[in-house]
Design a protein around this motif. Sequence first.
Motif, PDB file in Angstrom:
ATOM      1  N   ARG A  73       4.725  -6.728   6.967  1.00  0.00           N
ATOM      2  CA  ARG A  73       5.286  -6.358   5.672  1.00  0.00           C
ATOM      3  C   ARG A  73       5.560  -7.654   4.910  1.00  0.00           C
ATOM      4  O   ARG A  73       5.758  -8.715   5.527  1.00  0.00           O
ATOM      5  CB  ARG A  73       6.602  -5.586   5.844  1.00  0.00           C
ATOM      6  N   ALA A 120      -1.878  -5.016  -1.437  1.00  0.00           N
ATOM      7  CA  ALA A 120      -0.968  -4.510  -0.394  1.00  0.00           C
ATOM      8  C   ALA A 120      -0.220  -3.259  -0.824  1.00  0.00           C
ATOM      9  O   ALA A 120       0.421  -2.609   0.009  1.00  0.00           O
ATOM     10  CB  ALA A 120       0.033  -5.602  -0.005  1.00  0.00           C
ATOM     11  N   GLY A 121      -0.293  -2.906  -2.093  1.00  0.00           N
ATOM     12  CA  GLY A 121       0.494  -1.777  -2.586  1.00  0.00           C
ATOM     13  C   GLY A 121       1.983  -2.104  -2.592  1.00  0.00           C
ATOM     14  O   GLY A 121       2.398  -3.235  -2.320  1.00  0.00           O
ATOM     15  N   PHE A 122       2.774  -1.095  -2.929  1.00  0.00           N
ATOM     16  CA  PHE A 122       4.227  -1.271  -2.918  1.00  0.00           C
ATOM     17  C   PHE A 122       4.814  -1.049  -1.526  1.00  0.00           C
ATOM     18  O   PHE A 122       5.857  -1.602  -1.175  1.00  0.00           O
ATOM     19  CB  PHE A 122       4.881  -0.265  -3.872  1.00  0.00           C
ATOM     20  N   TYR A 123       4.144  -0.219  -0.735  1.00  0.00           N
ATOM     21  CA  TYR A 123       4.775   0.260   0.497  1.00  0.00           C
ATOM     22  C   TYR A 123       4.604  -0.693   1.674  1.00  0.00           C
ATOM     23  O   TYR A 123       5.120  -0.434   2.750  1.00  0.00           O
ATOM     24  CB  TYR A 123       4.296   1.681   0.792  1.00  0.00           C
ATOM     25  N   ASN A 124       3.855  -1.779   1.469  1.00  0.00           N
ATOM     26  CA  ASN A 124       3.872  -2.856   2.450  1.00  0.00           C
ATOM     27  C   ASN A 124       4.847  -3.954   2.067  1.00  0.00           C
ATOM     28  O   ASN A 124       4.817  -5.039   2.640  1.00  0.00           O
ATOM     29  CB  ASN A 124       2.456  -3.425   2.634  1.00  0.00           C
ATOM     30  N   ALA A 140      -1.093  -8.176   4.939  1.00  0.00           N
ATOM     31  CA  ALA A 140      -0.167  -7.041   5.001  1.00  0.00           C
ATOM     32  C   ALA A 140      -0.860  -5.734   4.669  1.00  0.00           C
ATOM     33  O   ALA A 140      -0.416  -4.657   5.106  1.00  0.00           O
ATOM     34  CB  ALA A 140       0.998  -7.268   4.037  1.00  0.00           C
ATOM     35  N   GLY A 141      -1.949  -5.819   3.921  1.00  0.00           N
ATOM     36  CA  GLY A 141      -2.714  -4.621   3.595  1.00  0.00           C
ATOM     37  C   GLY A 141      -3.660  -4.210   4.707  1.00  0.00           C
ATOM     38  O   GLY A 141      -4.433  -3.274   4.534  1.00  0.00           O
ATOM     39  N   THR A 189       0.556  -6.439  -5.359  1.00  0.00           N
ATOM     40  CA  THR A 189       0.497  -4.978  -5.402  1.00  0.00           C
ATOM     41  C   THR A 189      -0.920  -4.432  -5.299  1.00  0.00           C
ATOM     42  O   THR A 189      -1.160  -3.436  -4.613  1.00  0.00           O
ATOM     43  CB  THR A 189       1.159  -4.462  -6.692  1.00  0.00           C
ATOM     44  N   PRO A 201      -0.914  -3.351  10.879  1.00  0.00           N
ATOM     45  CA  PRO A 201       0.195  -2.381  10.897  1.00  0.00           C
ATOM     46  C   PRO A 201       1.564  -3.024  11.036  1.00  0.00           C
ATOM     47  O   PRO A 201       2.553  -2.492  10.526  1.00  0.00           O
ATOM     48  CB  PRO A 201      -0.125  -1.515  12.121  1.00  0.00           C
TER      49      PRO A 201
END
Lengths: 464, 464, 464
Positions: free
Chosen positions: B374, B399-403, B367-368, B396, B371
Motif C-alpha cells: 500500500r 494504483a487507484g485510491f484503494y491501494n 502497489a498496483g 491514482t 497484494p
Amino acid sequence: MRPLKLDDDRLFPADPAVRSIARELYGEVCDLPIISPHGHTDPSWFALNQPFGNAAELLLQPDHYLFRMLYSQGVRLEDLGIGADANPRVAWRILAENFHLFRGTPSRIWLDWVFTEVFGIEVRLEGETADLYYDTITEALATDAFRPRTLFERFNIEVIATTENPLDTLEHHRTIRESGWSGRVVTAYRPDPVVDPEFEGFAGNLAKFSELTGEDCLSWQGYLAAHRKRRAFFAAMGATSTDHGHPTARTADLSPIEAEALFGRIVGGDFSEWDAELFRAQMLTEMAAMSLDDGLVMQIHPGSFRNHNAALFASHGRDKGADIPMRTDYVEALKPLLDRFGNSRDFTLILFTLDESSYARELAPLAGHYPCLRLGPAWWFHDSPEGMRRFRRMTTETAGFYNTVGFNDDTRAFLSIPARHDLARRIDCGFLAELVAEHRLELDEAHEVARALAYDLAKAAYKL
Amino acid sequence: MRPLKLDDDRLFPADPAVRSIARELYGEVCDLPIISPHGHTDPSWFALNQPFGNAAELLLQPDHYLFRMLYSQGVRLEDLGIGADANPRVAWRILAENFHLFRGTPSRIWLDWVFTEVFGIEVRLEGETADLYYDTITEALATDAFRPRTLFERFNIEVIATTENPLDTLEHHRTIRESGWSGRVVTAYRPDPVVDPEFEGFAGNLAKFSELTGEDCLSWQGYLAAHRKRRAFFAAMGATSTDHGHPTARTADLSPIEAEALFGRIVGGDFSEWDAELFRAQMLTEMAAMSLDDGLVMQIHPGSFRNHNAALFASHGRDKGADIPMRTDYVEALKPLLDRFGNSRDFTLILFTLDESSYARELAPLAGHYPCLRLGPAWWFHDSPEGMRRFRRMTTETAGFYNTVGFNDDTRAFLSIPARHDLARRIDCGFLAELVAEHRLELDEAHEVARALAYDLAKAAYKL
Amino acid sequence: MRPLKLDDDRLFPADPAVRSIARELYGEVCDLPIISPHGHTDPSWFALNQPFGNAAELLLQPDHYLFRMLYSQGVRLEDLGIGADANPRVAWRILAENFHLFRGTPSRIWLDWVFTEVFGIEVRLEGETADLYYDTITEALATDAFRPRTLFERFNIEVIATTENPLDTLEHHRTIRESGWSGRVVTAYRPDPVVDPEFEGFAGNLAKFSELTGEDCLSWQGYLAAHRKRRAFFAAMGATSTDHGHPTARTADLSPIEAEALFGRIVGGDFSEWDAELFRAQMLTEMAAMSLDDGLVMQIHPGSFRNHNAALFASHGRDKGADIPMRTDYVEALKPLLDRFGNSRDFTLILFTLDESSYARELAPLAGHYPCLRLGPAWWFHDSPEGMRRFRRMTTETAGFYNTVGFNDDTRAFLSIPARHDLARRIDCGFLAELVAEHRLELDEAHEVARALAYDLAKAAYKL
C-alpha cells in the motif's frame, strides 16, 4: 497575413477570478526596472554602441534555442549562416517558414514580444511575411533609436551583469565605466576555462593566466593567488558574483597536500577523468573560501552534458544547441563544501539545476536549511511558463519565496531581455494569484511577494 | 494589525464549478473523527495530562519545519531556545518578525489554523502582534481547557499512534491504559536504534535490549527473539504497526548462515558501510517475516540523509532540520523482500517516499500489483497542498485510491493535528472535485472515495 | 442500478472558457480516422474474422491493466481464469464487484466507453449489473456486427500495426493481404526474442532463426544477414517500423572484431550479465544501421523491469502485470548510436520512456536537437489523462509539438482502441485550449496542431 497582437492578459491563468488577481498584482510590478544579475550579453555592445546588424545576425544566428529546433527538423546550420556564410535574408526566410515549430515554446513568446514591442510589427512571422520582417527589422537596426545604449535605457534596465572568464581583459567594461554613460553594466567571474582540465585549450589557458597575473599558475599556490588577483580585478570592474558551469555539482575538501598533489597531476597533463572531476570539485570549495574573503556571491550551474553531438562539435564547436541536461545529485555532491561553509551567514551560494526532480527532493530542503544557500530561478530549458510554474510549485512549500533570488534572464539575446522578465513577472503573479484565490496567501502579502520576486530579491541576493 | 480569518473555501480549487463540488464533498467528511495512525506525539502528554508550557515551548521549539526555515535565513538556533536557554517571549518574537518567510508554506496554513481555531486569535502574527500572541497562547495553555486530554477530545481524535523504540518501557502508554480515560493512544514499534548499526549508541542499545528482554542480543537467534518479545509487548500496548526509517529501501534475503555471519560482524563492531546497509536490508525482511506471524502492519520511511549538517549535528544533535531527501530506488531494493512475501494477502507493507519521481514510475506500479503493498500519503516535505496534489495525480491512475491508506499527520506538533487532517481532506476533496468536473468520476462515487480517504482507509490499513 | 452515460465534455478542463475552446478544437478532429502505428492486436482476428468469445475472455483476461489491479487487492488470478480454467461469468462478476478499484484510472474511462459506445449499455458496472453486462456483451459478440473486421470498419481505423517477432511466419498478415478485405493491417519487427540473450528460450530462438532464414545465426555475419532478410520480409508484409523493448536504452558502437567476439560469447552461452547488456546495446546500433538501409522507423521502449514478481513468473509466465518501470538514462545511453546516426535526416528513431523525470531533462532536449529523434507519446502507465498532460507540459516547451509523433494506443484490447484515441484527442485539445486561453497560441494555430497530433504526425513519422 495573420495579425499579431499581444494580449494584455497573456500568460495569466484562465480562471477569471485568478486572472483578475494576477492582473492586479502584475500591474504593480510591470514597470519596475530590470535587474539582470546573470546573463551573456556582449559588453562590447555597450562599450562601442555600434548598430546591430541585420535581422538574422541579431535574432537568429546567436540564439541556440532557435537553431537547435530548426536543426532538429532537418535544417542545415550552414543554411542559417552558422559555421558558414549564408545570405541573411535567406536564413531569415528559413526561420519564417518554420516558425510553426516554435508553437508552445518560450522562444515564440519572447520573439513575438520583440517583434511587436521593439519593432512595432503587427503581422505574424511566416513565409509570406519573411521579407517584410527582414526589412523592417534590418532598417530599424540601422537607426540610432536601436543602438545598444538607447535600447538599454528604453528597456529600463537598472543593472545588467555579463559573464567573462579570468583571461578576459575586461576592456569593454573599462570603456563603459570611463565613458560617462549612466548605464550600469557589470561583469561576473566565470573561471571554467582555467578550472576545468577538460576545457578546450586548458593548458594554454593556464599559460595565459600566468602571464596575465604574474603568478606561476603551474604551482598550486601561484594558481590560487592568480584567482584571487583576477577576482579582485573583476570586483573592481563591478563584479559581485562568480559562476561555475561544471558537469556536476560535486565539491571536495581535500587536505592542502592532497590538493597540491592533484594539481600537480592536472598541470602535468597526466590525469584521469576522475582527477579532472575531483579538481573541479576541489576548486568549487576553493572558490567558496575566496568568496568568504572577497564577498563575491557564488553561483553553480551544473548538470549539462556539453557538446553531446560529437560530429557537430568537431565541425562547428561549442554552444551549438547540443548541450543536454543530465540527472544531477546535490545532497552528496555539495556536502564537502557545505561542511566547511554551509553555516556561514556571510556567504551566498546560489544553486541552479537542469534536473527538475531535484527541486522538491534536494534543492528546496537544502535551501530551506543552510544559511548560505539560495535557489536560482528555473534555468535554461526550464525558463518557460510551465518550467517556472513547476519551479514555484515544487520549491515554495519547503524553501519559501525568500530563499529564492528572483529572475535571471541568462541570455545573450539582448532584445528579448524585457520579454523574459515580463514573462517571469506574469508567471509569478499568476502563481501568487492562485495562492490568493485558494486562500493560501493574503492579497496584501501577495503584493509584497510579487515585488520581491520581480525586483528586491535579485538585487539583494546579488548585492547589486 | 492585519485581520486573520480562515476562509470557508480555503484550499479548494479556484474554478467555481470545481469549488462547488469540493465544498459539497468536504461537507460530508469534515466532521469525521481523526484517525492518526502514524505520528510523533509524546505519550507522556496524555499520561500525565499536565498543562503545556508557553507559546515558544509548545509551538516553536519542537517544530523543525519552523526553525529550519528561520535558520536558513540567518536566525541562530540558540536565540530560539534550541540547544540553549532563551527567553521564550523573545524567541517567539523572532518567529513573529520573520513570519513572512512562511508565505506559501504549509506551516503557515497549519499555524493560522491553530491561532484562530484553537486560540481564537483574530489578527495576523507579525512583529506588532508578537506579544499579544505570546500572552494569549501562554495564558490559555495554563487553563484546564488546554490540557492534552481535553484538546484530544476537542479535536475529535478517535485514535492516535505514537512511535517508540524497543528500549522504551511504554510506561506512559501503560498509564494511559490504566487511567480509565477513554482516549485511545497506541504505540508503534520503531526499532531503528537497535537495527541500524550506524545509529548513535548502537552497541549500548543492544546491551539494553538484552537486559530488557532477557535475551542474548549479541547472538543472532537471541537478537531475533528479543525483537519478537518486544513486538508482542508493543502489540499488547496497542501497537498495530512497525516503522522503519532507513537511509534506503534496500531489503535482503540472506541465508541463515550468511545472516548470522553478518550479525557477527555487526556486533563485533568491525563492519563496513556496506555491512551496515546489508544488515538494515536483512532486518527489513526479518521484520516482514515477524509481521506475517504477529500481524503488525509494516511501514518503510526511507530516503532521508539524516543529519546532513555535520557541524550542527555535532553541536545540537539529531532532528534539527538538517535531514535532506535523497533519490530513492524501490524496484531493485524491495525485490528480495517481495520475492518472499510480496504475494501474501495476510501482510501489509506501507511504503513512503521523499523522492516524488518514484510515485508514478515505481511506487504506483508496485502497489498496483503486489497484494501486500500500500502507499502511504505524501510525506514530510511533501505533506502540503501541492505535494498532496502531486501524490494523487501521479499515483491514482496506476494504483487507484484503494491501494493508498488515507492520511498520516506524522507530527509531534499536537495542536496542528486537526489542521493537517483538515488540509488533507480539503485537498483530496478538491482533487476528487476535479475528477467529477471533468467527468472522470461520478459525484456519488466521489462521496464514497472522499470518506475512504478521510477515514476508512487509514482505519482498515492500520487495523485500527 | 446507477446510470451510465458519457458526457460530451468529458476530459476537457473545467474552466468554462478553456472548455469551450477545447470543445471547438475537438469538434474538428473527433471524426478523423484512427492511425494506430504501434500496438499489440492479434492479426489472426482480422485474418480469420471469427467471433470474439465471451465478456471475460475478450475484455478481462487479456487486459493486464485490469487483472493487476484486482490482484493487488487480493483477487487470485486463477479465479479470473488466468493460468487456470474459471467460469467466465464468475470471473466477470469479480471484476464487476471490484469495479470501484478503478475509480480515477484510465481503465475505467476506456471500459465505460466500450460499454456504452460499443455495446449500448446504460447502467454502471457493479455487482448488481454483472450478469446483465455479461449477457449483453457475450450475446452481442456472437453476432456478425461484432466480428473483428466489422468492428475495425466501424471504428474508422485507417491503418493498424501489430507487433511480431522475427520467428513469426506472418501467415495471418499474408491471409489478410490476400483476402481482398480493404482493412489495412501491417506488422512491425520486434526482434527481442532473438536479440536479448536473457529472453526465455534465446538459444532455441536462434536455431529457429537460422532455419527460417537459411542463414547460420551462430555466426555474426549470418546472424546479421538473417535480420536483414526478416526485416525485408516484414517490410514486404507492410511493416514500416521496428521496436525494441530492452531493459535500458543503452547503445554501443563496438568495432566489428569486438562485436563478433561478443556475439561468440553470447551464442556460446557463456556470458555475463554485462555481456548481455552490451549485446543488446550493440544490436540497437546494428538495427539503426539497417534502418538507414531499409527505411524502417526505429522505436525504443526501454526501462521496464520485466517479470518483477519471481513467484508469479514461475507459475504464470510473462505479461502478468508484474512489469515495473525503472529509472532510465538516455543521455549517456544513446550517445554511441547518436554519434553514428544522430545527424542523419534519413533515419527516424522514436523514443519512449516509463521514467517521466526524463521528459524535460533528457528526452525533450535530445529530440529538440538531433534530426533523427522523435518522441513517442506517454507510454503504458502514463497513457492516461494526467500522464498525457505531464507529457505535453514537460516536452512541448523544449521539443515543440512537431518532434512528437501523435498517439500510439499500444494495446491488445481491440475494443478500447477508439476510446484510447478519443481520450488522447480530448486531452491534447484540452492542453491546446489552455495555451489558447493563456494567449500562448492562437486559435487558428491550435486547430492545425490538434489535427497534427490526432492524425498527421503519426502518419508521417511512421511512414504510413
